[in-house]
Motif scaffolding. Structure first.
Motif, PDB file in Angstrom:
ATOM      1  N   LEU A  12       9.429 -20.387  26.432  1.00  0.00           N
ATOM      2  CA  LEU A  12       8.132 -20.467  25.763  1.00  0.00           C
ATOM      3  C   LEU A  12       8.209 -19.973  24.321  1.00  0.00           C
ATOM      4  CD1 LEU A  12       5.041 -20.840  25.695  1.00  0.00           C
ATOM      5  CD2 LEU A  12       4.836 -18.557  26.712  1.00  0.00           C
ATOM      6  N   PHE A  13       9.044 -18.973  24.072  1.00  0.00           N
ATOM      7  CA  PHE A  13       9.073 -18.334  22.760  1.00  0.00           C
ATOM      8  C   PHE A  13      10.235 -18.797  21.882  1.00  0.00           C
ATOM      9  CE2 PHE A  13       6.864 -15.379  25.603  1.00  0.00           C
ATOM     10  CZ  PHE A  13       5.640 -15.321  24.951  1.00  0.00           C
ATOM     11  N   LYS A  14      10.923 -19.849  22.316  1.00  0.00           N
ATOM     12  CA  LYS A  14      12.009 -20.380  21.511  1.00  0.00           C
ATOM     13  C   LYS A  14      11.448 -20.944  20.207  1.00  0.00           C
ATOM     14  CE  LYS A  14      15.944 -23.554  21.700  1.00  0.00           C
ATOM     15  NZ  LYS A  14      16.673 -24.572  22.513  1.00  0.00           N
ATOM     16  N   GLY A  15      11.935 -20.440  19.089  1.00  0.00           N
ATOM     17  CA  GLY A  15      11.471 -20.904  17.792  1.00  0.00           C
ATOM     18  C   GLY A  15      10.213 -20.237  17.294  1.00  0.00           C
ATOM     19  N   ALA A  16       9.693 -19.261  18.065  1.00  0.00           N
ATOM     20  CA  ALA A  16       8.481 -18.564  17.634  1.00  0.00           C
ATOM     21  C   ALA A  16       8.784 -17.653  16.448  1.00  0.00           C
ATOM     22  CB  ALA A  16       7.904 -17.751  18.791  1.00  0.00           C
ATOM     23  N   ASN A  17       7.769 -17.378  15.676  1.00  0.00           N
ATOM     24  CA  ASN A  17       7.889 -16.487  14.524  1.00  0.00           C
ATOM     25  C   ASN A  17       8.314 -15.090  14.989  1.00  0.00           C
ATOM     26  OD1 ASN A  17       7.242 -14.625  12.395  1.00  0.00           O
ATOM     27  ND2 ASN A  17       5.992 -16.237  11.466  1.00  0.00           N
ATOM     28  N   PRO A  18       9.409 -14.523  14.440  1.00  0.00           N
ATOM     29  CA  PRO A  18       9.851 -13.185  14.843  1.00  0.00           C
ATOM     30  C   PRO A  18       8.771 -12.117  14.700  1.00  0.00           C
ATOM     31  CG  PRO A  18      11.549 -14.258  13.548  1.00  0.00           C
ATOM     32  CD  PRO A  18      10.330 -15.137  13.470  1.00  0.00           C
ATOM     33  N   GLU A  19       7.943 -12.222  13.672  1.00  0.00           N
ATOM     34  CA  GLU A  19       6.868 -11.241  13.483  1.00  0.00           C
ATOM     35  C   GLU A  19       5.846 -11.337  14.615  1.00  0.00           C
ATOM     36  OE1 GLU A  19       5.157 -11.717   9.658  1.00  0.00           O
ATOM     37  OE2 GLU A  19       6.973 -11.100   8.573  1.00  0.00           O
ATOM     38  N   THR A  20       5.576 -12.561  15.046  1.00  0.00           N
ATOM     39  CA  THR A  20       4.665 -12.749  16.171  1.00  0.00           C
ATOM     40  C   THR A  20       5.225 -12.111  17.430  1.00  0.00           C
ATOM     41  OG1 THR A  20       3.877 -14.846  15.247  1.00  0.00           O
ATOM     42  CG2 THR A  20       3.454 -14.462  17.580  1.00  0.00           C
ATOM     43  N   LEU A  21       6.537 -12.304  17.659  1.00  0.00           N
ATOM     44  CA  LEU A  21       7.173 -11.733  18.851  1.00  0.00           C
ATOM     45  C   LEU A  21       7.182 -10.208  18.795  1.00  0.00           C
ATOM     46  CD1 LEU A  21      10.192 -14.145  19.477  1.00  0.00           C
ATOM     47  CD2 LEU A  21       7.934 -14.150  20.526  1.00  0.00           C
ATOM     48  N   GLU A  22       7.423  -9.656  17.634  1.00  0.00           N
ATOM     49  CA  GLU A  22       7.410  -8.200  17.479  1.00  0.00           C
ATOM     50  C   GLU A  22       6.038  -7.637  17.839  1.00  0.00           C
ATOM     51  OE1 GLU A  22       8.710  -7.037  13.625  1.00  0.00           O
ATOM     52  OE2 GLU A  22      10.750  -7.831  13.882  1.00  0.00           O
ATOM     53  N   TRP A  23       5.011  -8.303  17.341  1.00  0.00           N
ATOM     54  CA  TRP A  23       3.646  -7.846  17.658  1.00  0.00           C
ATOM     55  C   TRP A  23       3.363  -7.981  19.152  1.00  0.00           C
ATOM     56  CZ3 TRP A  23      -0.737 -10.258  19.679  1.00  0.00           C
ATOM     57  CH2 TRP A  23      -1.914  -9.514  19.605  1.00  0.00           C
ATOM     58  N   LEU A  24       3.783  -9.112  19.743  1.00  0.00           N
ATOM     59  CA  LEU A  24       3.548  -9.348  21.160  1.00  0.00           C
ATOM     60  C   LEU A  24       4.225  -8.275  22.015  1.00  0.00           C
ATOM     61  CD1 LEU A  24       2.300 -11.490  23.139  1.00  0.00           C
ATOM     62  CD2 LEU A  24       4.594 -12.430  23.315  1.00  0.00           C
ATOM     63  N   LEU A  25       5.482  -7.975  21.689  1.00  0.00           N
ATOM     64  CA  LEU A  25       6.211  -6.965  22.456  1.00  0.00           C
ATOM     65  C   LEU A  25       5.613  -5.579  22.266  1.00  0.00           C
ATOM     66  CD1 LEU A  25       9.878  -8.205  21.926  1.00  0.00           C
ATOM     67  CD2 LEU A  25       8.621  -8.132  24.081  1.00  0.00           C
ATOM     68  N   SER A  26       5.016  -5.324  21.129  1.00  0.00           N
ATOM     69  CA  SER A  26       4.426  -4.010  20.866  1.00  0.00           C
ATOM     70  C   SER A  26       3.187  -3.757  21.722  1.00  0.00           C
ATOM     71  CB  SER A  26       4.076  -3.876  19.379  1.00  0.00           C
ATOM     72  OG  SER A  26       2.949  -4.671  19.036  1.00  0.00           O
ATOM     73  N   VAL A  27       2.530  -4.834  22.163  1.00  0.00           N
ATOM     74  CA  VAL A  27       1.321  -4.668  22.975  1.00  0.00           C
ATOM     75  C   VAL A  27       1.570  -4.990  24.441  1.00  0.00           C
ATOM     76  CG1 VAL A  27      -0.188  -5.159  21.010  1.00  0.00           C
ATOM     77  CG2 VAL A  27       0.526  -7.044  22.519  1.00  0.00           C
ATOM     78  N   ALA A  28       2.796  -5.386  24.778  1.00  0.00           N
ATOM     79  CA  ALA A  28       3.123  -5.757  26.162  1.00  0.00           C
ATOM     80  C   ALA A  28       3.270  -4.516  27.039  1.00  0.00           C
ATOM     81  CB  ALA A  28       4.409  -6.571  26.200  1.00  0.00           C
ATOM     82  N   VAL A  29       3.039  -4.713  28.335  1.00  0.00           N
ATOM     83  CA  VAL A  29       3.154  -3.633  29.327  1.00  0.00           C
ATOM     84  C   VAL A  29       4.256  -4.002  30.313  1.00  0.00           C
ATOM     85  CG1 VAL A  29       1.974  -2.325  31.137  1.00  0.00           C
ATOM     86  CG2 VAL A  29       0.702  -3.097  29.105  1.00  0.00           C
TER      87      VAL A  29
END
Length: 226
Positions: A12-29
């Motif tokens: 799902l996250f292949k090619g996603a913006n690294p900044e977006t992924l960083e933010w997503l992981l920061s709020v993930a549980v």
């Protein structure tokens, strides 16, 4: 988990913006569950999207005393994405088949993530179309012989979640009743077909390691296409 490893694990996250992924992981549980533990109860659908980091889960439909397995998901897949857009009550739950590690993102934050990254939004639509095609494929073979339908299930699990081997793939030792439910055949038929596949040397089951070794995917693919 680093963003690069996260995007590699989840298509799902292949090619996603690294900044977006960083933010997503920061709020993930992060979550860990043993086998047979309920991961999502029927009244919790719509609260979050869950990503399978390791292990196997099953989605069940509950209807009175009847319980039927609808889907089996493994490493790299996700669930709960549809429920965040649908506020109707759910009669399904998710159960850990093996010990499982998950990451969850709340519904609100996941939707924010989709808005942040158009590429991710597009990828999400692609994967949902792929799931729809797989559902259509099962529907198209609903009148095929049970062996063909079960071979299709095994090949699909191997392609989606299996660990590749020299001639095939390894998947979790999924209970025969769950395989029967997903394939839409009886438990008796499932048991007979699995025994026959093993007698041909196309598969064996390691009870100790809880693994099904699919030893000849070429023949299983041929059977599933008949």
């Amino acid at each position: 988990m680093q963003t690069e490893a996260f995007s590699e694990l989840f298509p799902l996250f292949k090619g996603a913006n690294p900044e977006t992924l960083e933010w997503l992981l920061s709020v993930a549980v992060k979550h860990e569950y043993p086998a047979d533990r309920a991961v999502v109860m029927e009244d919790a659908w719509g609260n979050a999207v869950y990503f399978v980091v390791s292990g196997w889960v099953k989605v069940r439909r509950l209807s009175g005393d009847e319980v039927v397995t609808l889907a089996i998901l493994g490493r790299g897949d996700f669930f709960g994405e549809m429920a965040i857009l649908d506020e109707s009550p759910r009669a399904n739950d998710v159960i850990a088949l093996s010990s499982v590690r998950l990451i969850s993102v709340s519904a609100q934050r996941f939707i924010q993530t989709l808005f942040k990254d158009p590429q991710l939004h597009h990828r999400m639509l692609q994967l949902m179309v792929r799931r729809l095609r797989q559902t259509n494929q099962r529907y198209q073979i609903r009148h095929r012989p049970p062996a063909v339908k079960l071979a299709n299930t095994l090949v699909e699990l191997a392609e989606n979640y299996g660990q590749p081997t020299e001639k095939g793939a390894d998947i979790f030792n999924i209970p025969f009743q769950d395989l029967a439910d997903v394939t839409d055949i009886s438990l008796e038929e499932t048991t007979k077909i699995m025994d026959k596949i093993m007698s041909k040397g196309w598969m064996n089951i390691d009870e100790e390691k809880q693994m099904i070794h699919l030893l000849n995917l070429k023949h299983l693919n041929h059977l599933s296409s008949q």
